[in-house]
Write a protein that holds these residues in place. Structure first.
Motif, PDB file in Angstrom:
ATOM      1  N   ILE A  40      20.320  11.017 -23.936  1.00 18.27           N
ATOM      2  CA  ILE A  40      19.200  10.290 -23.658  1.00 18.27           C
ATOM      3  C   ILE A  40      18.032  11.951 -24.352  1.00 18.27           C
ATOM      4  CG2 ILE A  40      16.658   9.967 -22.339  1.00 18.27           C
ATOM      5  CD1 ILE A  40      18.713   8.787 -21.046  1.00 18.27           C
ATOM      6  N   ALA A  41      19.072  13.387 -23.783  1.00 13.71           N
ATOM      7  CA  ALA A  41      18.457  14.465 -24.405  1.00 13.71           C
ATOM      8  C   ALA A  41      18.241  14.694 -25.807  1.00 13.71           C
ATOM      9  CB  ALA A  41      19.153  15.248 -23.656  1.00 13.71           C
ATOM     10  N   GLN A  42      19.624  14.140 -26.621  1.00 18.12           N
ATOM     11  CA  GLN A  42      19.683  13.890 -28.303  1.00 18.12           C
ATOM     12  C   GLN A  42      18.196  13.003 -28.616  1.00 18.12           C
ATOM     13  OE1 GLN A  42      23.492  13.143 -29.181  1.00 18.12           O
ATOM     14  NE2 GLN A  42      24.352  14.269 -27.597  1.00 18.12           N
ATOM     15  N   LEU A  43      17.906  12.554 -27.767  1.00 19.96           N
ATOM     16  CA  LEU A  43      17.116  11.555 -28.769  1.00 19.96           C
ATOM     17  C   LEU A  43      15.807  12.488 -28.540  1.00 19.96           C
ATOM     18  CD1 LEU A  43      17.503   8.438 -26.683  1.00 19.96           C
ATOM     19  CD2 LEU A  43      17.724   8.236 -29.493  1.00 19.96           C
ATOM     20  N   ALA A  44      15.339  12.851 -27.717  1.00 22.79           N
ATOM     21  CA  ALA A  44      13.981  13.974 -27.690  1.00 22.79           C
ATOM     22  C   ALA A  44      14.138  15.234 -26.954  1.00 22.79           C
ATOM     23  CB  ALA A  44      12.768  13.181 -26.956  1.00 22.79           C
ATOM     24  N   PRO A  45      14.722  16.225 -27.635  1.00 26.05           N
ATOM     25  CA  PRO A  45      15.140  16.906 -27.143  1.00 26.05           C
ATOM     26  C   PRO A  45      14.178  17.890 -26.439  1.00 26.05           C
ATOM     27  CG  PRO A  45      16.246  17.400 -29.101  1.00 26.05           C
ATOM     28  CD  PRO A  45      15.110  16.256 -29.033  1.00 26.05           C
ATOM     29  N   GLY A  46      14.197  18.687 -25.041  1.00 26.22           N
ATOM     30  CA  GLY A  46      13.231  19.605 -24.626  1.00 26.22           C
ATOM     31  C   GLY A  46      11.528  18.444 -23.855  1.00 26.22           C
ATOM     32  N   GLY A  47      12.448  17.245 -24.527  1.00 27.52           N
ATOM     33  CA  GLY A  47      10.422  16.010 -24.316  1.00 27.52           C
ATOM     34  C   GLY A  47      10.320  15.630 -23.139  1.00 27.52           C
ATOM     35  N   LEU A  69      18.850  14.020 -16.350  1.00 26.77           N
ATOM     36  CA  LEU A  69      18.153  14.381 -17.268  1.00 26.77           C
ATOM     37  C   LEU A  69      16.829  15.944 -16.669  1.00 26.77           C
ATOM     38  CD1 LEU A  69      15.846  11.142 -16.769  1.00 26.77           C
ATOM     39  CD2 LEU A  69      17.538  12.217 -19.514  1.00 26.77           C
ATOM     40  N   SER A  70      17.145  15.959 -16.338  1.00 26.92           N
ATOM     41  CA  SER A  70      16.531  17.676 -16.307  1.00 26.92           C
ATOM     42  C   SER A  70      17.962  18.595 -16.062  1.00 26.92           C
ATOM     43  CB  SER A  70      16.159  18.640 -14.474  1.00 26.92           C
ATOM     44  OG  SER A  70      14.767  17.899 -14.201  1.00 26.92           O
ATOM     45  N   ARG A  71      19.024  18.984 -15.922  1.00 24.93           N
ATOM     46  CA  ARG A  71      19.541  19.503 -16.643  1.00 24.93           C
ATOM     47  C   ARG A  71      20.372  19.196 -17.678  1.00 24.93           C
ATOM     48  NH1 ARG A  71      22.177  17.603 -11.547  1.00 24.93           N
ATOM     49  NH2 ARG A  71      23.240  15.845 -12.545  1.00 24.93           N
ATOM     50  N   ALA A  72      19.826  18.490 -18.729  1.00 26.38           N
ATOM     51  CA  ALA A  72      19.898  18.223 -19.968  1.00 26.38           C
ATOM     52  C   ALA A  72      18.581  18.483 -20.376  1.00 26.38           C
ATOM     53  CB  ALA A  72      19.908  16.609 -20.287  1.00 26.38           C
ATOM     54  N   GLY A  73      17.393  18.976 -19.897  1.00 21.25           N
ATOM     55  CA  GLY A  73      16.706  20.030 -20.166  1.00 21.25           C
ATOM     56  C   GLY A  73      15.589  18.668 -20.469  1.00 21.25           C
ATOM     57  N   LEU A  74      15.069  17.733 -19.962  1.00 25.06           N
ATOM     58  CA  LEU A  74      14.085  16.788 -20.340  1.00 25.06           C
ATOM     59  C   LEU A  74      13.118  17.189 -19.342  1.00 25.06           C
ATOM     60  CD1 LEU A  74      15.942  13.742 -21.441  1.00 25.06           C
ATOM     61  CD2 LEU A  74      14.062  15.385 -23.097  1.00 25.06           C
ATOM     62  N   ARG A  75      12.241  16.110 -18.973  1.00 25.85           N
ATOM     63  CA  ARG A  75      10.881  17.170 -17.730  1.00 25.85           C
ATOM     64  C   ARG A  75      10.412  15.278 -17.269  1.00 25.85           C
ATOM     65  NH1 ARG A  75       6.994  19.300 -21.457  1.00 25.85           N
ATOM     66  NH2 ARG A  75       8.164  18.963 -22.697  1.00 25.85           N
ATOM     67  N   PRO A  76      11.641  14.726 -16.561  1.00 21.09           N
ATOM     68  CA  PRO A  76      11.370  13.494 -16.210  1.00 21.09           C
ATOM     69  C   PRO A  76       9.893  13.058 -15.252  1.00 21.09           C
ATOM     70  CG  PRO A  76      13.043  14.723 -14.962  1.00 21.09           C
ATOM     71  CD  PRO A  76      12.415  15.725 -15.453  1.00 21.09           C
ATOM     72  N   THR A  77       9.525  11.839 -15.089  1.00 19.76           N
ATOM     73  CA  THR A  77       8.243  11.499 -13.992  1.00 19.76           C
ATOM     74  C   THR A  77       9.559  10.332 -13.277  1.00 19.76           C
ATOM     75  OG1 THR A  77       7.082  12.595 -14.908  1.00 19.76           O
ATOM     76  CG2 THR A  77       6.173  10.993 -13.620  1.00 19.76           C
ATOM     77  N   LEU A  78       9.055  10.111 -12.364  1.00 19.89           N
ATOM     78  CA  LEU A  78       9.590   8.137 -11.806  1.00 19.89           C
ATOM     79  C   LEU A  78       8.862   7.785 -11.623  1.00 19.89           C
ATOM     80  CD1 LEU A  78      12.598   9.587  -9.102  1.00 19.89           C
ATOM     81  CD2 LEU A  78      12.507   7.878 -11.236  1.00 19.89           C
ATOM     82  N   VAL A  79       8.584   6.801 -11.989  1.00 21.75           N
ATOM     83  CA  VAL A  79       7.106   5.153 -11.890  1.00 21.75           C
ATOM     84  C   VAL A  79       8.271   4.173 -11.372  1.00 21.75           C
ATOM     85  CG1 VAL A  79       5.890   3.830 -13.052  1.00 21.75           C
ATOM     86  CG2 VAL A  79       6.094   6.214 -14.041  1.00 21.75           C
ATOM     87  N   SER A  80       7.199   3.995 -10.199  1.00 22.32           N
ATOM     88  CA  SER A  80       8.229   2.532  -8.802  1.00 22.32           C
ATOM     89  C   SER A  80       7.144   2.107  -9.199  1.00 22.32           C
ATOM     90  CB  SER A  80       8.666   3.130  -8.247  1.00 22.32           C
ATOM     91  OG  SER A  80       9.378   2.251  -7.218  1.00 22.32           O
ATOM     92  N   VAL A  81       7.607   0.751  -9.120  1.00 21.36           N
ATOM     93  CA  VAL A  81       7.204  -0.383  -8.816  1.00 21.36           C
ATOM     94  C   VAL A  81       7.997  -1.248  -8.236  1.00 21.36           C
ATOM     95  CG1 VAL A  81       6.017  -0.344 -11.059  1.00 21.36           C
ATOM     96  CG2 VAL A  81       8.156  -2.154 -10.977  1.00 21.36           C
ATOM     97  N   PRO A  82       6.759  -1.957  -7.596  1.00 26.06           N
ATOM     98  CA  PRO A  82       7.823  -3.260  -6.515  1.00 26.06           C
ATOM     99  C   PRO A  82       8.995  -4.201  -6.834  1.00 26.06           C
ATOM    100  CG  PRO A  82       5.472  -3.824  -5.827  1.00 26.06           C
ATOM    101  CD  PRO A  82       6.007  -2.845  -6.931  1.00 26.06           C
TER     102      PRO A  82
END
Length: 380
Positions: A40-47, A69-82
């Motif tokens: 996934i990091a290859q698709l958006a490096p540093g994104g 994702l964090s280890r690969a250099g991305l900044r993730p946010t979790l969004v959860s729904v029921p």
């Protein structure tokens, strides 16, 4: 057509969806999730990446994926729904879009769908419309999603008028189908997904259907047969999508059983405790073959063979198998009138001349369908 032999155990397989500038790969096999961060990091490096999931799947895999994702250099946010079909709704769509915007996901960033078909459809639609289009990645966690809904770019939500009536075609940039994630499925969920596997054999690959008849027990286990079934299904769907991305032609064949199925889901109020999508598809495919046989299109032996195989695995094949009933033949036909394949008010079905010989039947008389359903409800 069916690959002759399953790949060696543990080997990842890649299926390419050839759509020109929108082409992407499906990575299949046990352990594929371990490579998700780097791929996934290859698709958006540093994104940044908004991981859309549900409460159940998120508890199992959400933080693990976020950490990768964090280890690969991305900044993730979790969004959860029921969890559940109820999340394919306007209120949840607004909630997810707002969460993506709150995370300041930009056009060059990503949305990652981590879950089953509901999450893939919901997150994909949110990606299609937020900031007028964001790239997204599918990480399907159910068998049904791995072999069907995660591939092909159909995204959307349900309406009071029917299933999947509000949505958009929006292709993913990558699909990661880790078959080890299926180990956590309930037997019911796995059976429901198996209905979509069998579908590919019934459409145009009788050899694959015969292979499924012989290897069904192995597919339900964590071995190369499962990976093979997923890979064959994905190759079949990828080939159809590459020919007909927006369902203007033979992609409609992938809806075998779905006209009946969507009407049944609407009749049960999308109540997953009574009927889940794959179970509705199993009934729908059995009905499509019996209706074809009644119309003189398909040998009775083939229709019986389909029903016997599905039932042998614990899948429902009759209207009477739906807990609590499903109303009348008239209400089911009325529900079918809202199906996306209706043209100029005329019903379109996927029917069959035999196993592996499905075809698009346009202008099917509603009266014929109603009479057939009356007989089915009466147990004929």
């Amino acid at each position: 057509m069916t690959q002759a032999k399953p790949a060696p155990s543990g080997a990842l397989q890649t299926v390419h969806v050839a759509l020109g500038a929108r082409a992407y790969d499906i990575v299949i096999g046990r352990g594929a999730l371990a490579e998700a961060g780097s791929r996934i990091a290859q698709l958006a490096p540093g994104g940044k990446a908004a991981i859309v999931t549900d409460a159940r799947v998120g508890a199992l895999y959400g933080q693990r994926l976020a950490d990768d994702l964090s280890r690969a250099g991305l900044r993730p946010t979790l969004v959860s729904v029921p969890p559940g079909e109820g999340s394919k709704s306007f209120p949840r769509l607004i909630e997810v879009c707002d969460a993506i915007l709150a995370a300041r996901i930009e056009r060059g960033d990503l949305v990652v769908a981590l879950g089953g078909g509901v999450i893939g459809d919901l997150a994909g639609f949110a990606a299609a419309i937020t900031r007028r289009g964001l790239r997204f990645v599918q990480i399907p966690t159910t068998l049904l999603a791995q072999v069907d809904s995660s591939v092909g770019g159909k995204t959307g939500i349900n309406s009071a008028h029917g299933k999947n009536l509000v949505g958009a075609f929006h292709q993913p940039s990558l699909v990661i189908a880790d078959t080890a994630l299926l180990d956590s499925l309930s037997e019911r969920e796995f059976r429901a997904g198996y209905a979509e596997v069998v579908k590919y054999g019934l459409i145009d690959d009788p050899a694959f259907f015969a292979w499924c008849e012989t290897n069904a027990e192995a597919i339900f286990g964590p071995g190369p047969a499962r990976d093979h079934a997923v890979a064959v299904s994905c190759r079949a769907k990828a080939a159809v999508v590459a020919r007909d991305e927006r369902e203007d032609g033979d992609r409609a064949l992938l809806n075998l059983g779905h006209t009946f199925a969507h009407a049944l889901e609407r009749a049960t109020g999308y109540d997953g405790s009574r009927l889940v999508h794959g179970e509705a598809v199993a009934i729908g495919m059995a009905l499509a073959f019996r209706f074809s046989a009644m119309q003189g299109l398909c040998p009775q032996e083939d229709a019986a063979r389909v029903g016997v195989h599905l039932a042998s695995l614990g899948l429902p094949t009759r209207l009477q198998d739906v807990p609590g009933g499903i109303g009348t033949a008239e209400t089911l036909v009325e529900a079918m009138a809202q199906d996306k394949k209706v043209k100029r008010g005329e019903l379109t079905f996927i029917l069959a001349r035999g196993i592996g010989r499905s075809f698009i039947a346009r202008g099917v008389a509603a009266a014929d369908v109603r009479d057939f359903l009356v007989g089915e409800l009466a147990g004929a």
